[in-house]
Scaffold this active site. Sequence first.
Site, PDB file in Angstrom:
ATOM      1  N   SER A   7       0.555  -1.208   0.232  1.00 46.00           N
ATOM      2  CA  SER A   7      -0.243   0.092   0.209  1.00 46.00           C
ATOM      3  C   SER A   7       0.636   1.354  -0.409  1.00 46.00           C
ATOM      4  O   SER A   7       1.510   1.682   0.639  1.00 46.00           O
ATOM      5  CB  SER A   7      -0.705  -0.020   1.440  1.00 46.00           C
ATOM      6  OG  SER A   7      -1.666   1.479   1.716  1.00 46.00           O
ATOM      7  N   HIS A  32      -0.943  -1.444  -4.237  1.00 48.22           N
ATOM      8  CA  HIS A  32      -2.681  -1.327  -3.791  1.00 48.22           C
ATOM      9  C   HIS A  32      -2.703   0.990  -3.751  1.00 48.22           C
ATOM     10  O   HIS A  32      -1.313   1.399  -2.628  1.00 48.22           O
ATOM     11  CB  HIS A  32      -2.561  -1.598  -2.622  1.00 48.22           C
ATOM     12  CG  HIS A  32      -3.453  -1.605  -2.051  1.00 48.22           C
ATOM     13  ND1 HIS A  32      -5.503  -2.150  -1.490  1.00 48.22           N
ATOM     14  CD2 HIS A  32      -3.930  -0.317  -0.696  1.00 48.22           C
ATOM     15  CE1 HIS A  32      -5.560  -2.005  -1.239  1.00 48.22           C
ATOM     16  NE2 HIS A  32      -6.484  -0.725  -0.608  1.00 48.22           N
ATOM     17  N   ASP A  34      -4.735   3.749  -2.168  1.00 48.22           N
ATOM     18  CA  ASP A  34      -6.034   4.106  -0.887  1.00 48.22           C
ATOM     19  C   ASP A  34      -6.724   5.716  -1.673  1.00 48.22           C
ATOM     20  O   ASP A  34      -5.921   6.785  -1.600  1.00 48.22           O
ATOM     21  CB  ASP A  34      -5.626   4.053   0.022  1.00 48.22           C
ATOM     22  CG  ASP A  34      -5.342   2.902   0.856  1.00 48.22           C
ATOM     23  OD1 ASP A  34      -6.475   2.042   0.301  1.00 48.22           O
ATOM     24  OD2 ASP A  34      -3.644   2.114   1.165  1.00 48.22           O
ATOM     25  N   MET A  36      -9.096   8.429  -0.481  1.00 44.98           N
ATOM     26  CA  MET A  36      -9.938   8.668   0.262  1.00 44.98           C
ATOM     27  C   MET A  36     -10.990  10.153   0.416  1.00 44.98           C
ATOM     28  O   MET A  36     -10.121  10.772  -0.468  1.00 44.98           O
ATOM     29  CB  MET A  36      -9.725   9.101   1.595  1.00 44.98           C
ATOM     30  CG  MET A  36      -8.841   7.707   1.482  1.00 44.98           C
ATOM     31  SD  MET A  36      -7.727   7.438   3.435  1.00 44.98           S
ATOM     32  CE  MET A  36      -6.613   6.048   3.651  1.00 44.98           C
ATOM     33  N   HIS A  65      -8.205   1.395  -4.654  1.00 45.41           N
ATOM     34  CA  HIS A  65      -9.032   1.040  -3.152  1.00 45.41           C
ATOM     35  C   HIS A  65      -9.858   2.111  -2.947  1.00 45.41           C
ATOM     36  O   HIS A  65      -9.469   3.611  -2.317  1.00 45.41           O
ATOM     37  CB  HIS A  65      -9.182   0.974  -2.337  1.00 45.41           C
ATOM     38  CG  HIS A  65      -9.354   0.833  -0.990  1.00 45.41           C
ATOM     39  ND1 HIS A  65      -8.247   0.102   0.374  1.00 45.41           N
ATOM     40  CD2 HIS A  65     -10.701   0.719  -0.502  1.00 45.41           C
ATOM     41  CE1 HIS A  65      -9.761   0.112   2.344  1.00 45.41           C
ATOM     42  NE2 HIS A  65     -10.550   0.092   0.308  1.00 45.41           N
ATOM     43  N   MET A  67     -11.913   4.275  -1.171  1.00 44.17           N
ATOM     44  CA  MET A  67     -12.653   4.883   0.368  1.00 44.17           C
ATOM     45  C   MET A  67     -13.536   5.912   0.208  1.00 44.17           C
ATOM     46  O   MET A  67     -13.305   6.987   0.750  1.00 44.17           O
ATOM     47  CB  MET A  67     -12.035   5.008   1.544  1.00 44.17           C
ATOM     48  CG  MET A  67     -11.368   3.208   1.517  1.00 44.17           C
ATOM     49  SD  MET A  67     -10.371   3.352   2.305  1.00 44.17           S
ATOM     50  CE  MET A  67      -8.570   3.336   1.503  1.00 44.17           C
ATOM     51  N   MET A 136     -11.961  -5.409   5.119  1.00 48.03           N
ATOM     52  CA  MET A 136     -10.886  -4.875   5.363  1.00 48.03           C
ATOM     53  C   MET A 136     -10.203  -5.238   7.250  1.00 48.03           C
ATOM     54  O   MET A 136     -12.026  -5.982   7.540  1.00 48.03           O
ATOM     55  CB  MET A 136     -11.351  -3.837   5.629  1.00 48.03           C
ATOM     56  CG  MET A 136     -11.747  -2.887   4.546  1.00 48.03           C
ATOM     57  SD  MET A 136     -10.201  -2.478   3.352  1.00 48.03           S
ATOM     58  CE  MET A 136      -9.268  -1.385   4.849  1.00 48.03           C
ATOM     59  N   ASP A 174      -6.759  -6.279   4.259  1.00 46.97           N
ATOM     60  CA  ASP A 174      -6.375  -5.129   4.232  1.00 46.97           C
ATOM     61  C   ASP A 174      -6.564  -4.525   5.142  1.00 46.97           C
ATOM     62  O   ASP A 174      -7.486  -4.592   5.868  1.00 46.97           O
ATOM     63  CB  ASP A 174      -7.149  -4.319   3.204  1.00 46.97           C
ATOM     64  CG  ASP A 174      -6.258  -3.077   3.121  1.00 46.97           C
ATOM     65  OD1 ASP A 174      -5.095  -2.347   3.058  1.00 46.97           O
ATOM     66  OD2 ASP A 174      -6.473  -2.061   2.157  1.00 46.97           O
ATOM     67  N   GLY A 196       0.805  -1.953   4.499  1.00 46.92           N
ATOM     68  CA  GLY A 196       2.339  -0.234   4.058  1.00 46.92           C
ATOM     69  C   GLY A 196       2.851  -0.133   4.629  1.00 46.92           C
ATOM     70  O   GLY A 196       3.678  -0.522   4.456  1.00 46.92           O
TER      71      GLY A 196
HETATM   72  C1  DX5 Z   1      -6.820   1.579   5.840  1.00 49.88           C
HETATM   73  C2  DX5 Z   1      -6.293   1.949   3.921  1.00 49.88           C
HETATM   74  C3  DX5 Z   1      -4.949   0.521   3.913  1.00 49.88           C
HETATM   75  C4  DX5 Z   1      -3.548   1.103   4.484  1.00 49.88           C
HETATM   76  C5  DX5 Z   1      -2.856  -0.324   4.937  1.00 49.88           C
HETATM   77  O1  DX5 Z   1      -7.337   2.366   4.995  1.00 49.88           O
HETATM   78  O2  DX5 Z   1      -6.979   1.273   2.939  1.00 49.88           O
HETATM   79  O3  DX5 Z   1      -4.359   0.017   2.705  1.00 49.88           O
HETATM   80  O4  DX5 Z   1      -2.646   1.588   3.840  1.00 49.88           O
HETATM   81  O5  DX5 Z   1      -1.909   0.022   5.911  1.00 49.88           O
HETATM   82  P1  DX5 Z   1      -1.223  -1.146   7.115  1.00 49.88           P
HETATM   83  O6  DX5 Z   1      -1.074  -1.687   6.093  1.00 49.88           O
HETATM   84  O7  DX5 Z   1      -0.964  -0.159   7.680  1.00 49.88           O
HETATM   85  O8  DX5 Z   1      -2.349  -0.921   8.005  1.00 49.88           O
HETATM   86 ZN    ZN Z   2      -6.566  -0.245   1.195  1.00 47.36          ZN
END
Ligand code: DX5
Ligand code: ZN
Length: 222
Positions: A7, A32, A34, A36, A65, A67, A136, A174, A196
């Site tokens: 990520s 990946h 993210d 948001m 992804h 969000m 998740m 994730d 991530g």
């Molecule tokens: C959180 C994201 C993840 C995040 C994961 O909302 O969807 O993809 O980057 O990060 P780690 O692996 O640090 O939990």
């Molecule tokens: Zn994610």
Amino acid sequence: MYILSPSLLSADFTDMGRQIRILEENGAEYLHIDVMDGIFVPNISIGVPVVKSIRKFTELVLDVHLMITQPQRYIEAFAAAGADIINIHYEACDEIDSTLEKIKTLGKKNALTIKPKTNWKDIIPYLNKVDMVLVMSVEPGFGGQSFIEETLENVRGLYSYKKENGLNYDIEIDGGINAENLKKPLEAGANVIVAGSAILGKRDIGQQVRYFKSVMEEYDKK
Ligand code: DX5
Ligand code: ZN
């Protein structure tokens, strides 16, 4: 087929290109990304222009992804920017069927994502229409949170359902995955692993990728 999807959220954004090269060179298959909106989740990250730049720079499969609330508004934009997989949240979308279909029509892989408190059974009606389900294992919004053990129930349920019904969606997990707990989602049936902070948040990114891949390869042989 076991796949690693580091990520980008944990990257140093002033040094993103170099970090992506390290992921490629050490065997990561996906990236990946993210996205948001500050509404569906209490954080804002990156969007279409960043995906577009990354697309020009790498052949890695871009696992986007979303969000964001009512993601159907942005499917064309992310597809045009170069996303390969578009993940939408079950909890964020009022038009799930048509949105999953739209992603396919645009020639991309679709994925339906569930938050930790959503029960996997809620998405049964969509399971024959998805390329991937994203479970998740933390509340979406931030990297670096702790893995929520109970979400493995969602992975197990989705895995049994897939076997019993002859379906072949991938199961991605994730949130909070690290070198210590990586085997738990793999045992439960996940085959696409997002990480991530445990990869891009570490000093030696390449070494982390190689470690994750080596553990996943053991499962490939099983
Ligand atoms: C959180 C994201 C993840 C995040 C994961 O909302 O969807 O993809 O980057 O990060 P780690 O692996 O640090 O939990
Ligand atoms: Zn994610």
